[in-house]
Design a protein around this motif. Structure first.
Motif, PDB file in Angstrom:
ATOM      1  N   UNK A 152       0.832  -1.204   0.000  1.00  0.00           N
ATOM      2  CA  UNK A 152       0.000   0.000   0.000  1.00  0.00           C
ATOM      3  C   UNK A 152       0.870   1.258   0.000  1.00  0.00           C
ATOM      4  N   UNK A 153       1.960   1.257   0.743  1.00  0.00           N
ATOM      5  CA  UNK A 153       2.870   2.405   0.739  1.00  0.00           C
ATOM      6  C   UNK A 153       3.488   2.614  -0.632  1.00  0.00           C
ATOM      7  N   UNK A 154       3.824   1.525  -1.303  1.00  0.00           N
ATOM      8  CA  UNK A 154       4.397   1.621  -2.645  1.00  0.00           C
ATOM      9  C   UNK A 154       3.447   2.327  -3.604  1.00  0.00           C
ATOM     10  N   UNK A 155       2.152   2.058  -3.474  1.00  0.00           N
ATOM     11  CA  UNK A 155       1.159   2.706  -4.325  1.00  0.00           C
ATOM     12  C   UNK A 155       1.196   4.217  -4.131  1.00  0.00           C
ATOM     13  N   UNK A 156       1.181   4.646  -2.883  1.00  0.00           N
ATOM     14  CA  UNK A 156       1.157   6.082  -2.599  1.00  0.00           C
ATOM     15  C   UNK A 156       2.446   6.766  -3.065  1.00  0.00           C
ATOM     16  N   UNK A 157       3.594   6.154  -2.800  1.00  0.00           N
ATOM     17  CA  UNK A 157       4.865   6.801  -3.143  1.00  0.00           C
ATOM     18  C   UNK A 157       5.003   6.979  -4.650  1.00  0.00           C
ATOM     19  N   UNK A 158       4.694   5.931  -5.422  1.00  0.00           N
ATOM     20  CA  UNK A 158       4.794   6.051  -6.872  1.00  0.00           C
ATOM     21  C   UNK A 158       3.753   7.016  -7.423  1.00  0.00           C
ATOM     22  N   UNK A 159       2.574   7.071  -6.803  1.00  0.00           N
ATOM     23  CA  UNK A 159       1.576   8.061  -7.236  1.00  0.00           C
ATOM     24  C   UNK A 159       2.088   9.476  -6.994  1.00  0.00           C
ATOM     25  N   UNK A 160       2.793   9.698  -5.873  1.00  0.00           N
ATOM     26  CA  UNK A 160       3.365  11.015  -5.620  1.00  0.00           C
ATOM     27  C   UNK A 160       4.484  11.354  -6.584  1.00  0.00           C
ATOM     28  N   UNK A 161       5.343  10.391  -6.881  1.00  0.00           N
ATOM     29  CA  UNK A 161       6.432  10.629  -7.830  1.00  0.00           C
ATOM     30  C   UNK A 161       5.877  10.952  -9.210  1.00  0.00           C
ATOM     31  N   UNK A 162       4.816  10.261  -9.606  1.00  0.00           N
ATOM     32  CA  UNK A 162       4.224  10.518 -10.925  1.00  0.00           C
ATOM     33  C   UNK A 162       3.675  11.938 -11.036  1.00  0.00           C
ATOM     34  N   UNK A 163       3.273  12.531  -9.920  1.00  0.00           N
ATOM     35  CA  UNK A 163       2.734  13.896  -9.943  1.00  0.00           C
ATOM     36  C   UNK A 163       3.826  14.965 -10.032  1.00  0.00           C
ATOM     37  N   UNK A 194       0.386  12.020  -1.350  1.00  0.00           N
ATOM     38  CA  UNK A 194       0.786  10.700  -1.842  1.00  0.00           C
ATOM     39  C   UNK A 194       2.221  10.372  -1.470  1.00  0.00           C
ATOM     40  N   UNK A 195       3.100  11.353  -1.571  1.00  0.00           N
ATOM     41  CA  UNK A 195       4.523  11.085  -1.354  1.00  0.00           C
ATOM     42  C   UNK A 195       4.845  10.806   0.108  1.00  0.00           C
ATOM     43  N   UNK A 196       4.231  11.558   1.017  1.00  0.00           N
ATOM     44  CA  UNK A 196       4.641  11.495   2.420  1.00  0.00           C
ATOM     45  C   UNK A 196       3.636  10.783   3.329  1.00  0.00           C
ATOM     46  N   UNK A 197       2.530  10.306   2.785  1.00  0.00           N
ATOM     47  CA  UNK A 197       1.572   9.601   3.636  1.00  0.00           C
ATOM     48  C   UNK A 197       2.187   8.371   4.302  1.00  0.00           C
ATOM     49  N   UNK A 198       2.956   7.532   3.592  1.00  0.00           N
ATOM     50  CA  UNK A 198       3.573   6.386   4.289  1.00  0.00           C
ATOM     51  C   UNK A 198       4.471   6.808   5.443  1.00  0.00           C
ATOM     52  N   UNK A 199       5.128   7.970   5.328  1.00  0.00           N
ATOM     53  CA  UNK A 199       5.977   8.449   6.423  1.00  0.00           C
ATOM     54  C   UNK A 199       5.119   8.714   7.657  1.00  0.00           C
ATOM     55  N   UNK A 200       3.949   9.317   7.450  1.00  0.00           N
ATOM     56  CA  UNK A 200       3.060   9.572   8.583  1.00  0.00           C
ATOM     57  C   UNK A 200       2.551   8.268   9.182  1.00  0.00           C
ATOM     58  N   UNK A 201       2.175   7.333   8.321  1.00  0.00           N
ATOM     59  CA  UNK A 201       1.642   6.065   8.816  1.00  0.00           C
ATOM     60  C   UNK A 201       2.687   5.290   9.617  1.00  0.00           C
ATOM     61  N   UNK A 202       3.908   5.237   9.137  1.00  0.00           N
ATOM     62  CA  UNK A 202       4.951   4.505   9.843  1.00  0.00           C
ATOM     63  C   UNK A 202       5.517   5.297  11.013  1.00  0.00           C
ATOM     64  N   UNK A 203       5.210   6.599  11.071  1.00  0.00           N
ATOM     65  CA  UNK A 203       5.683   7.409  12.183  1.00  0.00           C
ATOM     66  C   UNK A 203       5.027   7.074  13.497  1.00  0.00           C
TER      67      UNK A 203
END
Length: 617
Positions: free
Chosen positions: A202-213, A269-278
């Motif tokens: 799920x984190x991979x989805x968000x990070x790549x979506x942020x990079x694509x933007x 999208x880019x930083x949501x996984x950082x918040x979740x794992x924080x």
């Protein structure tokens, strides 16, 4: 610490194979040091196979199963209208590349398959024949997904990925009908790799979506939102009270909203996984942002079940036993308090307000010793075959999830929003507006009548235009107009269809050449040619040499006299309007023969390079 012990520890840090390591009592007990492969094995076992509480995974299983259950119900409630109109009633279905072998399923079979998937969704939700339900739902949904490439949606691809992972996760051993019936051993813990793999995917989805933007159109021009948002205010006109409707109209038509949503969407999208794992308050903030983000997307764009699906998966980022803690918290609120000498303490009493919630909490509560994770420390035995399989599964899934989006940046040349090379499976969601117009023509031989004076008369050729609207449905026609791979597939279909017709009539004919006049515009740039009309697409294998016959994307400030810009658009059509039909309305009057003649003239003048031709086999 003694000098001798410090000396031995220093030697251990240097990676000596064997050393003298003494226990705390300094009794001189020598222990062989672990080799590097043993360190790796211990770390692998600790990170992947330590047992953690299963409650968070179970909650996601139930919630995610309900979303899937509802999605299948929508197909059935509409009497399979979606399947009839987009899959089974088509003359031609666009296959997925590498999956052309998937059989085309008739409507009668879908009336059998969908109820089975409905029951399988219920089995996942309630944990009834859980493993079998996952297998059935995965293959059934994958079959639906692979029927028609013009229906590609990122969330359908994500559903297939998650279903594949759930095939191997032991999420049916707790809070399930199977555990209640004794079909499986009731187990309140789960190996750490299961929830961790879901989190990483799920984190991979968000990070790549942020990079694509992170591109010029999205960040600097706020495209395509600048053109999209003003159209959306019409969806709610007359449906909301006047004050709310006026505020909504102002916000959605204000250009600053497009820039705000573009930048916030990229950062989210880019930083949501950082918040979740924080963890802690950061995780709560990330979940609150997810609710707002996905709720806004559902309100403005109505993108199917993806918002509900993404929110359901977001719960996997919370603590492993958070549902249990939540139930105990509810129970504590419903129980009376009793102050004692030692201070305030809570306890549930008879009739003290615990009620159904307290009973549910009590039923789901497990003892402290029951949820303590089981840890493997300094394991000496090698990994079992099943454990090696789990390691291989995790490596395979993570590698596929990372490399599939990565190919769009390193494997294929050009702009992916234009040539579509690597666009699928890359989490490029709502990033481009693409309008196009395609006109295909078959180059057919017309045999001349032989005479005594000229018995071997060479055949002449004619162009026969094909109206794709009579072959493709509305969705297909809209999608393939701007996608080179679909145009390539359609060209092969036209050539094969002509050969099949000739064989049915016992006519001897050669495979015709198929050329396409394709004009498109991406993110409201000036329209340009998408495909070189001089190239015979039917002679090139599907999916090959695409960078050779796709016209590169031109800059935004291109001159209208550029040879790759089509001439003579209809004067009463706005080429930059937010309408998918604008390209067809502007250039639908063009004749393929005239455009081809212009390209040939440009080639003779040296303005454009010669067309690509298949190399000899």
């Amino acid at each position: 610490m003694s000098t001798r012990r410090r000396h031995n520890n220093k030697k251990a840090a240097k990676g000596d194979a064997v050393g003298d390591e003494f226990d705390d009592g300094g009794r001189g007990v020598q222990v062989a040091k672990a080799r590097p492969e043993e360190h790796w094995r211990n770390w692998c076992v600790h990170m992947l196979f330590d047992e953690v509480p299963v409650h968070s995974t179970i909650f996601v299983r139930v919630l995610w199963g309900l979303v899937m259950w509802h999605d299948i119900y929508r197909f059935m409630a509409s009497d399979y209208a979606h399947i009839r109109h987009h899959i089974t009633n088509n003359q031609f279905n666009f296959p997925y590349y590498y999956f052309e072998w998937v059989p085309h399923v008739s409507l009668e079979w879908w009336r059998i398959i969908m109820p089975i998937l409905f029951l399988a969704g219920a089995g996942i939700t309630f944990g009834f024949f859980y493993r079998l339900s996952c297998i059935v739902f995965f293959f059934g949904f994958a079959l639906y997904y692979l029927q028609e490439a013009s229906l590609y949606l990122n969330h359908n691809y994500l559903i297939c990925c998650m279903l594949f992972i759930f095939l191997f996760i032991p999420a049916g051993n707790y809070f399930s009908v199977d555990a209640w019936l004794g079909r499986v051993e009731r187990k309140p813990t789960i190996p750490r790799w299961a929830p961790m793999l879901l989190r990483l995917v799920e984190s991979n989805v968000y990070v790549w979506a942020g990079i694509a933007k992170m591109n010029y159109d999205w960040m600097v021009l706020a495209e395509p939102l600048t053109h999209w948002l003003p159209k959306r205010h019409r969806l709610y006109q007359g449906k909301w009270p006047a004050p709310f409707a006026d505020i909504f109209d102002f916000l959605i038509t204000w250009q600053g909203t497009a820039y705000f949503m573009s930048w916030v969407g990229m950062a989210y999208d880019t930083f949501l996984p950082v918040l979740f794992f924080g963890g802690g308050i950061w995780r709560v903030m990330g979940f609150a942002m997810s609710v707002v983000f996905h709720g806004t997307n559902k309100l403005i764009f109505d993108i199917g079940v993806f918002p509900q699906f993404a929110l359901a998966l977001s719960f996997i980022f919370f603590e492993y036993d958070w549902p249990l803690r939540f139930l105990r918290l509810i129970k504590s609120f419903g129980a009376p308090t009793n102050a004692g000498a030692g201070g305030n303490r809570r306890r549930g009493g008879r009739g003290g307000g615990g009620g159904v919630l307290a009973s549910l909490a009590k039923a789901q509560a497990i003892s402290a010793t029951e949820i303590v994770p089981t840890k493997y420390r300094d394991r000496k035995t090698p990994l079992t075959l099943s454990e090696k399989g789990i390691v291989a599964l995790c490596v395979f899934v993570l590698a596929q999830q990372v490399l599939a989006p990565f190919r769009a940046y390193v494997v294929y040349p050009g702009d992916v929003t234009w040539n579509e090379l690597g666009h699928k499976y890359s989490w490029r969601m709502k990033l481009r507006d693409k309008a196009g117009f395609v006109q295909c023509a078959l180059h057919l031989p017309v045999p001349a009548n032989a005479t005594d004076e000229d018995p071997i008369t060479p055949p002449t050729y004619e162009w026969r235009r094909v109206n794709s609207a009579k072959i493709l449905n509305r969705k297909q026609n809209s999608q393939f107009a701007g996608r080179p791979l679909m145009i390539h597939q359609f060209a092969h279909y036209l050539a094969d269809k002509h050969v099949r017709r000739a064989r049915k009539k016992n006519e001897d004919t050669e495979r015709p050449a198929v050329h396409c006049l394709s004009i498109a515009a991406v993110n409201f740039r000036h329209p340009q040619f998408l495909i070189d009309p001089r190239v015979d697409l039917a002679s090139i294998p599907v999916g090959k040499y695409q960078e050779k016959w796709i016209v590169p994307l031109l800059p935004r400030d291109v001159n209208a006299s550029h040879p790759m810009v089509p001439r003579d658009p209809a004067p009463d059509v706005d080429l930059f309007a937010a309408s998918k039909a604008r390209i067809r309305q502007a250039y639908g009057h063009l004749k393929f023969d005239d455009v081809l003649a212009n390209f040939i003239d440009f080639e003779k003048e040296g303005i454009v390079a010669p067309p690509f031709k298949m190399p000899p086999q």
